[in-house]
Design a protein around this motif. Sequence first.
Motif, PDB file in Angstrom:
ATOM      1  N   ILE A  10       0.829  -1.220   0.000  1.00  0.00           N
ATOM      2  CA  ILE A  10       0.000   0.000   0.000  1.00  0.00           C
ATOM      3  C   ILE A  10       0.861   1.267   0.000  1.00  0.00           C
ATOM      4  N   ARG A  11       2.164   1.126   0.224  1.00  0.00           N
ATOM      5  CA  ARG A  11       3.023   2.322   0.279  1.00  0.00           C
ATOM      6  C   ARG A  11       3.773   2.510  -1.038  1.00  0.00           C
ATOM      7  N   GLU A  12       3.775   3.765  -1.491  1.00  0.00           N
ATOM      8  CA  GLU A  12       4.442   4.074  -2.752  1.00  0.00           C
ATOM      9  C   GLU A  12       5.952   3.811  -2.659  1.00  0.00           C
ATOM     10  N   SER A  13       6.521   4.121  -1.486  1.00  0.00           N
ATOM     11  CA  SER A  13       7.976   3.926  -1.322  1.00  0.00           C
ATOM     12  C   SER A  13       8.353   2.470  -1.598  1.00  0.00           C
ATOM     13  N   GLN A  14       7.486   1.540  -1.180  1.00  0.00           N
ATOM     14  CA  GLN A  14       7.794   0.115  -1.361  1.00  0.00           C
ATOM     15  C   GLN A  14       7.586  -0.293  -2.818  1.00  0.00           C
ATOM     16  N   GLU A  15       6.630   0.357  -3.469  1.00  0.00           N
ATOM     17  CA  GLU A  15       6.420   0.079  -4.897  1.00  0.00           C
ATOM     18  C   GLU A  15       7.651   0.510  -5.699  1.00  0.00           C
ATOM     19  N   LEU A  16       8.191   1.677  -5.327  1.00  0.00           N
ATOM     20  CA  LEU A  16       9.383   2.175  -6.039  1.00  0.00           C
ATOM     21  C   LEU A  16      10.568   1.243  -5.820  1.00  0.00           C
ATOM     22  N   LEU A  17      10.694   0.791  -4.586  1.00  0.00           N
ATOM     23  CA  LEU A  17      11.786  -0.141  -4.254  1.00  0.00           C
ATOM     24  C   LEU A  17      11.665  -1.420  -5.078  1.00  0.00           C
ATOM     25  N   ALA A  18      10.438  -1.919  -5.194  1.00  0.00           N
ATOM     26  CA  ALA A  18      10.209  -3.155  -5.952  1.00  0.00           C
ATOM     27  C   ALA A  18      10.579  -2.950  -7.430  1.00  0.00           C
ATOM     28  N   LYS A  19      10.195  -1.791  -7.969  1.00  0.00           N
ATOM     29  CA  LYS A  19      10.496  -1.533  -9.385  1.00  0.00           C
ATOM     30  C   LYS A  19      11.997  -1.526  -9.621  1.00  0.00           C
ATOM     31  N   LYS A  20      12.726  -0.958  -8.644  1.00  0.00           N
ATOM     32  CA  LYS A  20      14.194  -0.936  -8.769  1.00  0.00           C
ATOM     33  C   LYS A  20      14.760  -2.344  -8.822  1.00  0.00           C
ATOM     34  N   LYS A  21      14.044  -3.292  -8.191  1.00  0.00           N
ATOM     35  CA  LYS A  21      14.506  -4.681  -8.188  1.00  0.00           C
ATOM     36  C   LYS A  21      13.893  -5.483  -9.336  1.00  0.00           C
ATOM     37  N   ASP A  22      13.293  -4.749 -10.283  1.00  0.00           N
ATOM     38  CA  ASP A  22      12.680  -5.392 -11.458  1.00  0.00           C
ATOM     39  C   ASP A  22      11.547  -6.337 -11.100  1.00  0.00           C
ATOM     40  N   LEU A  23      10.830  -6.027 -10.030  1.00  0.00           N
ATOM     41  CA  LEU A  23       9.669  -6.836  -9.671  1.00  0.00           C
ATOM     42  C   LEU A  23       8.418  -6.149 -10.194  1.00  0.00           C
ATOM     43  N   HIS A  24       7.478  -6.957 -10.627  1.00  0.00           N
ATOM     44  CA  HIS A  24       6.197  -6.414 -11.071  1.00  0.00           C
ATOM     45  C   HIS A  24       5.470  -5.838  -9.851  1.00  0.00           C
ATOM     46  N   VAL A  25       4.793  -4.698 -10.042  1.00  0.00           N
ATOM     47  CA  VAL A  25       4.041  -4.112  -8.926  1.00  0.00           C
ATOM     48  C   VAL A  25       2.550  -4.214  -9.242  1.00  0.00           C
ATOM     49  N   TYR A  26       1.838  -4.946  -8.412  1.00  0.00           N
ATOM     50  CA  TYR A  26       0.379  -5.082  -8.596  1.00  0.00           C
ATOM     51  C   TYR A  26      -0.308  -3.852  -8.020  1.00  0.00           C
ATOM     52  N   PRO A  27      -1.304  -3.305  -8.721  1.00  0.00           N
ATOM     53  CA  PRO A  27      -1.955  -2.075  -8.237  1.00  0.00           C
ATOM     54  C   PRO A  27      -2.834  -2.311  -7.010  1.00  0.00           C
ATOM     55  N   ASP A  28      -3.349  -3.542  -6.864  1.00  0.00           N
ATOM     56  CA  ASP A  28      -4.174  -3.854  -5.690  1.00  0.00           C
ATOM     57  C   ASP A  28      -4.181  -5.367  -5.477  1.00  0.00           C
ATOM     58  N   LEU A  29      -4.808  -5.790  -4.377  1.00  0.00           N
ATOM     59  CA  LEU A  29      -4.808  -7.225  -4.057  1.00  0.00           C
ATOM     60  C   LEU A  29      -5.558  -8.021  -5.122  1.00  0.00           C
ATOM     61  N   GLN A  30      -6.668  -7.427  -5.642  1.00  0.00           N
ATOM     62  CA  GLN A  30      -7.462  -8.147  -6.638  1.00  0.00           C
ATOM     63  C   GLN A  30      -6.606  -8.539  -7.844  1.00  0.00           C
ATOM     64  N   ALA A  31      -5.689  -7.646  -8.223  1.00  0.00           N
ATOM     65  CA  ALA A  31      -4.828  -7.942  -9.378  1.00  0.00           C
ATOM     66  C   ALA A  31      -3.934  -9.154  -9.094  1.00  0.00           C
ATOM     67  N   VAL A  32      -3.516  -9.299  -7.839  1.00  0.00           N
ATOM     68  CA  VAL A  32      -2.715 -10.477  -7.464  1.00  0.00           C
ATOM     69  C   VAL A  32      -3.588 -11.724  -7.589  1.00  0.00           C
ATOM     70  N   LEU A  33      -4.803 -11.624  -7.041  1.00  0.00           N
ATOM     71  CA  LEU A  33      -5.701 -12.779  -7.008  1.00  0.00           C
ATOM     72  C   LEU A  33      -6.107 -13.200  -8.423  1.00  0.00           C
ATOM     73  N   ASP A  34      -6.225 -12.202  -9.316  1.00  0.00           N
ATOM     74  CA  ASP A  34      -6.659 -12.497 -10.698  1.00  0.00           C
ATOM     75  C   ASP A  34      -5.518 -12.999 -11.583  1.00  0.00           C
ATOM     76  N   ASP A  35      -4.285 -12.881 -11.106  1.00  0.00           N
ATOM     77  CA  ASP A  35      -3.146 -13.290 -11.945  1.00  0.00           C
ATOM     78  C   ASP A  35      -3.037 -14.815 -11.924  1.00  0.00           C
ATOM     79  N   ARG A  36      -3.359 -15.428 -13.041  1.00  0.00           N
ATOM     80  CA  ARG A  36      -3.385 -16.899 -13.102  1.00  0.00           C
ATOM     81  C   ARG A  36      -1.996 -17.514 -13.033  1.00  0.00           C
ATOM     82  N   ASP A  37      -0.962 -16.680 -13.270  1.00  0.00           N
ATOM     83  CA  ASP A  37       0.423 -17.189 -13.144  1.00  0.00           C
ATOM     84  C   ASP A  37       0.795 -17.455 -11.693  1.00  0.00           C
ATOM     85  N   VAL A  38       0.131 -16.752 -10.793  1.00  0.00           N
ATOM     86  CA  VAL A  38       0.570 -16.816  -9.388  1.00  0.00           C
ATOM     87  C   VAL A  38       0.076 -18.101  -8.728  1.00  0.00           C
TER      88      VAL A  38
END
Length: 358
Positions: free
Chosen positions: A39-67
Amino acid sequence: MTARTPLTVAVVGFGGMGGHHVDHLDELSYFEVKGIRDIRESQELLAKKKDLHVYPDLQAVLDDRDVDVVLIATPNDSHRDIAVQAMRHGKHVICEKPVAMNAAEMEEIMQVEQETGQVFVVNQNRRWDEDYLSVKKLRDEETIGEVFHTECRIHGSRGIPGDWRQKKAQGGGMLLDWGVHLVDRQLLMFPERVTDVNCTFQHIRNAEVDDGFRLTLTFESGKTSYMEVGTFNYVALPLWYVNGTKGSAVIHSWDMDGKVTRLETDREPDARPIKAGAGLTKTMAPRFDDGTVKDLPVPRVDASIHEFYDNVYETIHGRSEIIVKNDEVLRVMRLLEKAFESAETLQTVKFEAPVNAI
Ligand code: NAD
């Protein structure tokens, strides 16, 4: 071993522990972290720096069939809801400790696990701490006779970090934070019924939650286990002190410095009284260098937390039995509720666990 097809993981809560998991999972070829949700932007930025995908919300995680696996590392009050939703969307779940706010929430999680057939497991990672495994080895191998009392102290001096850990509604306080590890381990160390629970809280700077606690469990055989967490201990007492019928052990810190002193004879020479303080004592006279006791090094145990992740992977594939069992986790939550009751009522409380949960 043949290469294992990696399971795809999404980490929900990319703070201290979420980041720690990502680092561990990076070391393992059989899990692949796809992205994070925070939920924090600072953590989203950190994740992007590590080349991790950033999900906009929990629903997007739940809907991702790869996960395949949702790893929950958010504050404690959100674990239950995220876990339930994830399992209902066909995801396996690795959840941080404490599993939830109380035993009722854990029961609900277990119900959903049964309904969905997903794997739900709690990261009781401190089962892999070498200091604990060393004490357990002493106990299992009876190096100092029958261990009848253990003391484990976790001492720091910085108070509780100034975040959600200070808020009761978010599951703050040291009993839930550290107590859940310490109790979990002691119940494995002494596999017998707990009869009595006595707990007191410290509120040095925090009125809302405990910033330290002292907890004693008494087992059916009379063995006792003392656990203490303090956040205002500028001088730390040893991490472990252990009494057996034929010796004692001390482990000072996570560096595993300490010693084991073992009785070497069955026939004790009579003690000579000594002057001590303003008096005389025979009972407490020290042992002179008469060969009746021997100092041994603290036993070392080769353990890796990778075993936890490995076991989760194998369990998901139906090839292994889970190490951190949910009924064990539930029993710890029930016991912690008794500890809260004891601290609030200033009474020793009986622990009447169902027979099948020892
Ligand atoms: P933290 O505050 O460092 O991180 C929590 C993160 O979750 C934050 O980045 C926050 O923004 C995010 N967050 C909060 N609510 C969220 C939500 N609804 N959805 C998504 N993100 C959300 O806390 P931490 O120290 O990492 O603790 C997190 C969990 O890990 C707690 O349950 C804690 O008890 C556990 N923990 C376990 C260990 C261990 O050794 N097993 C050690 C530390 C923490």
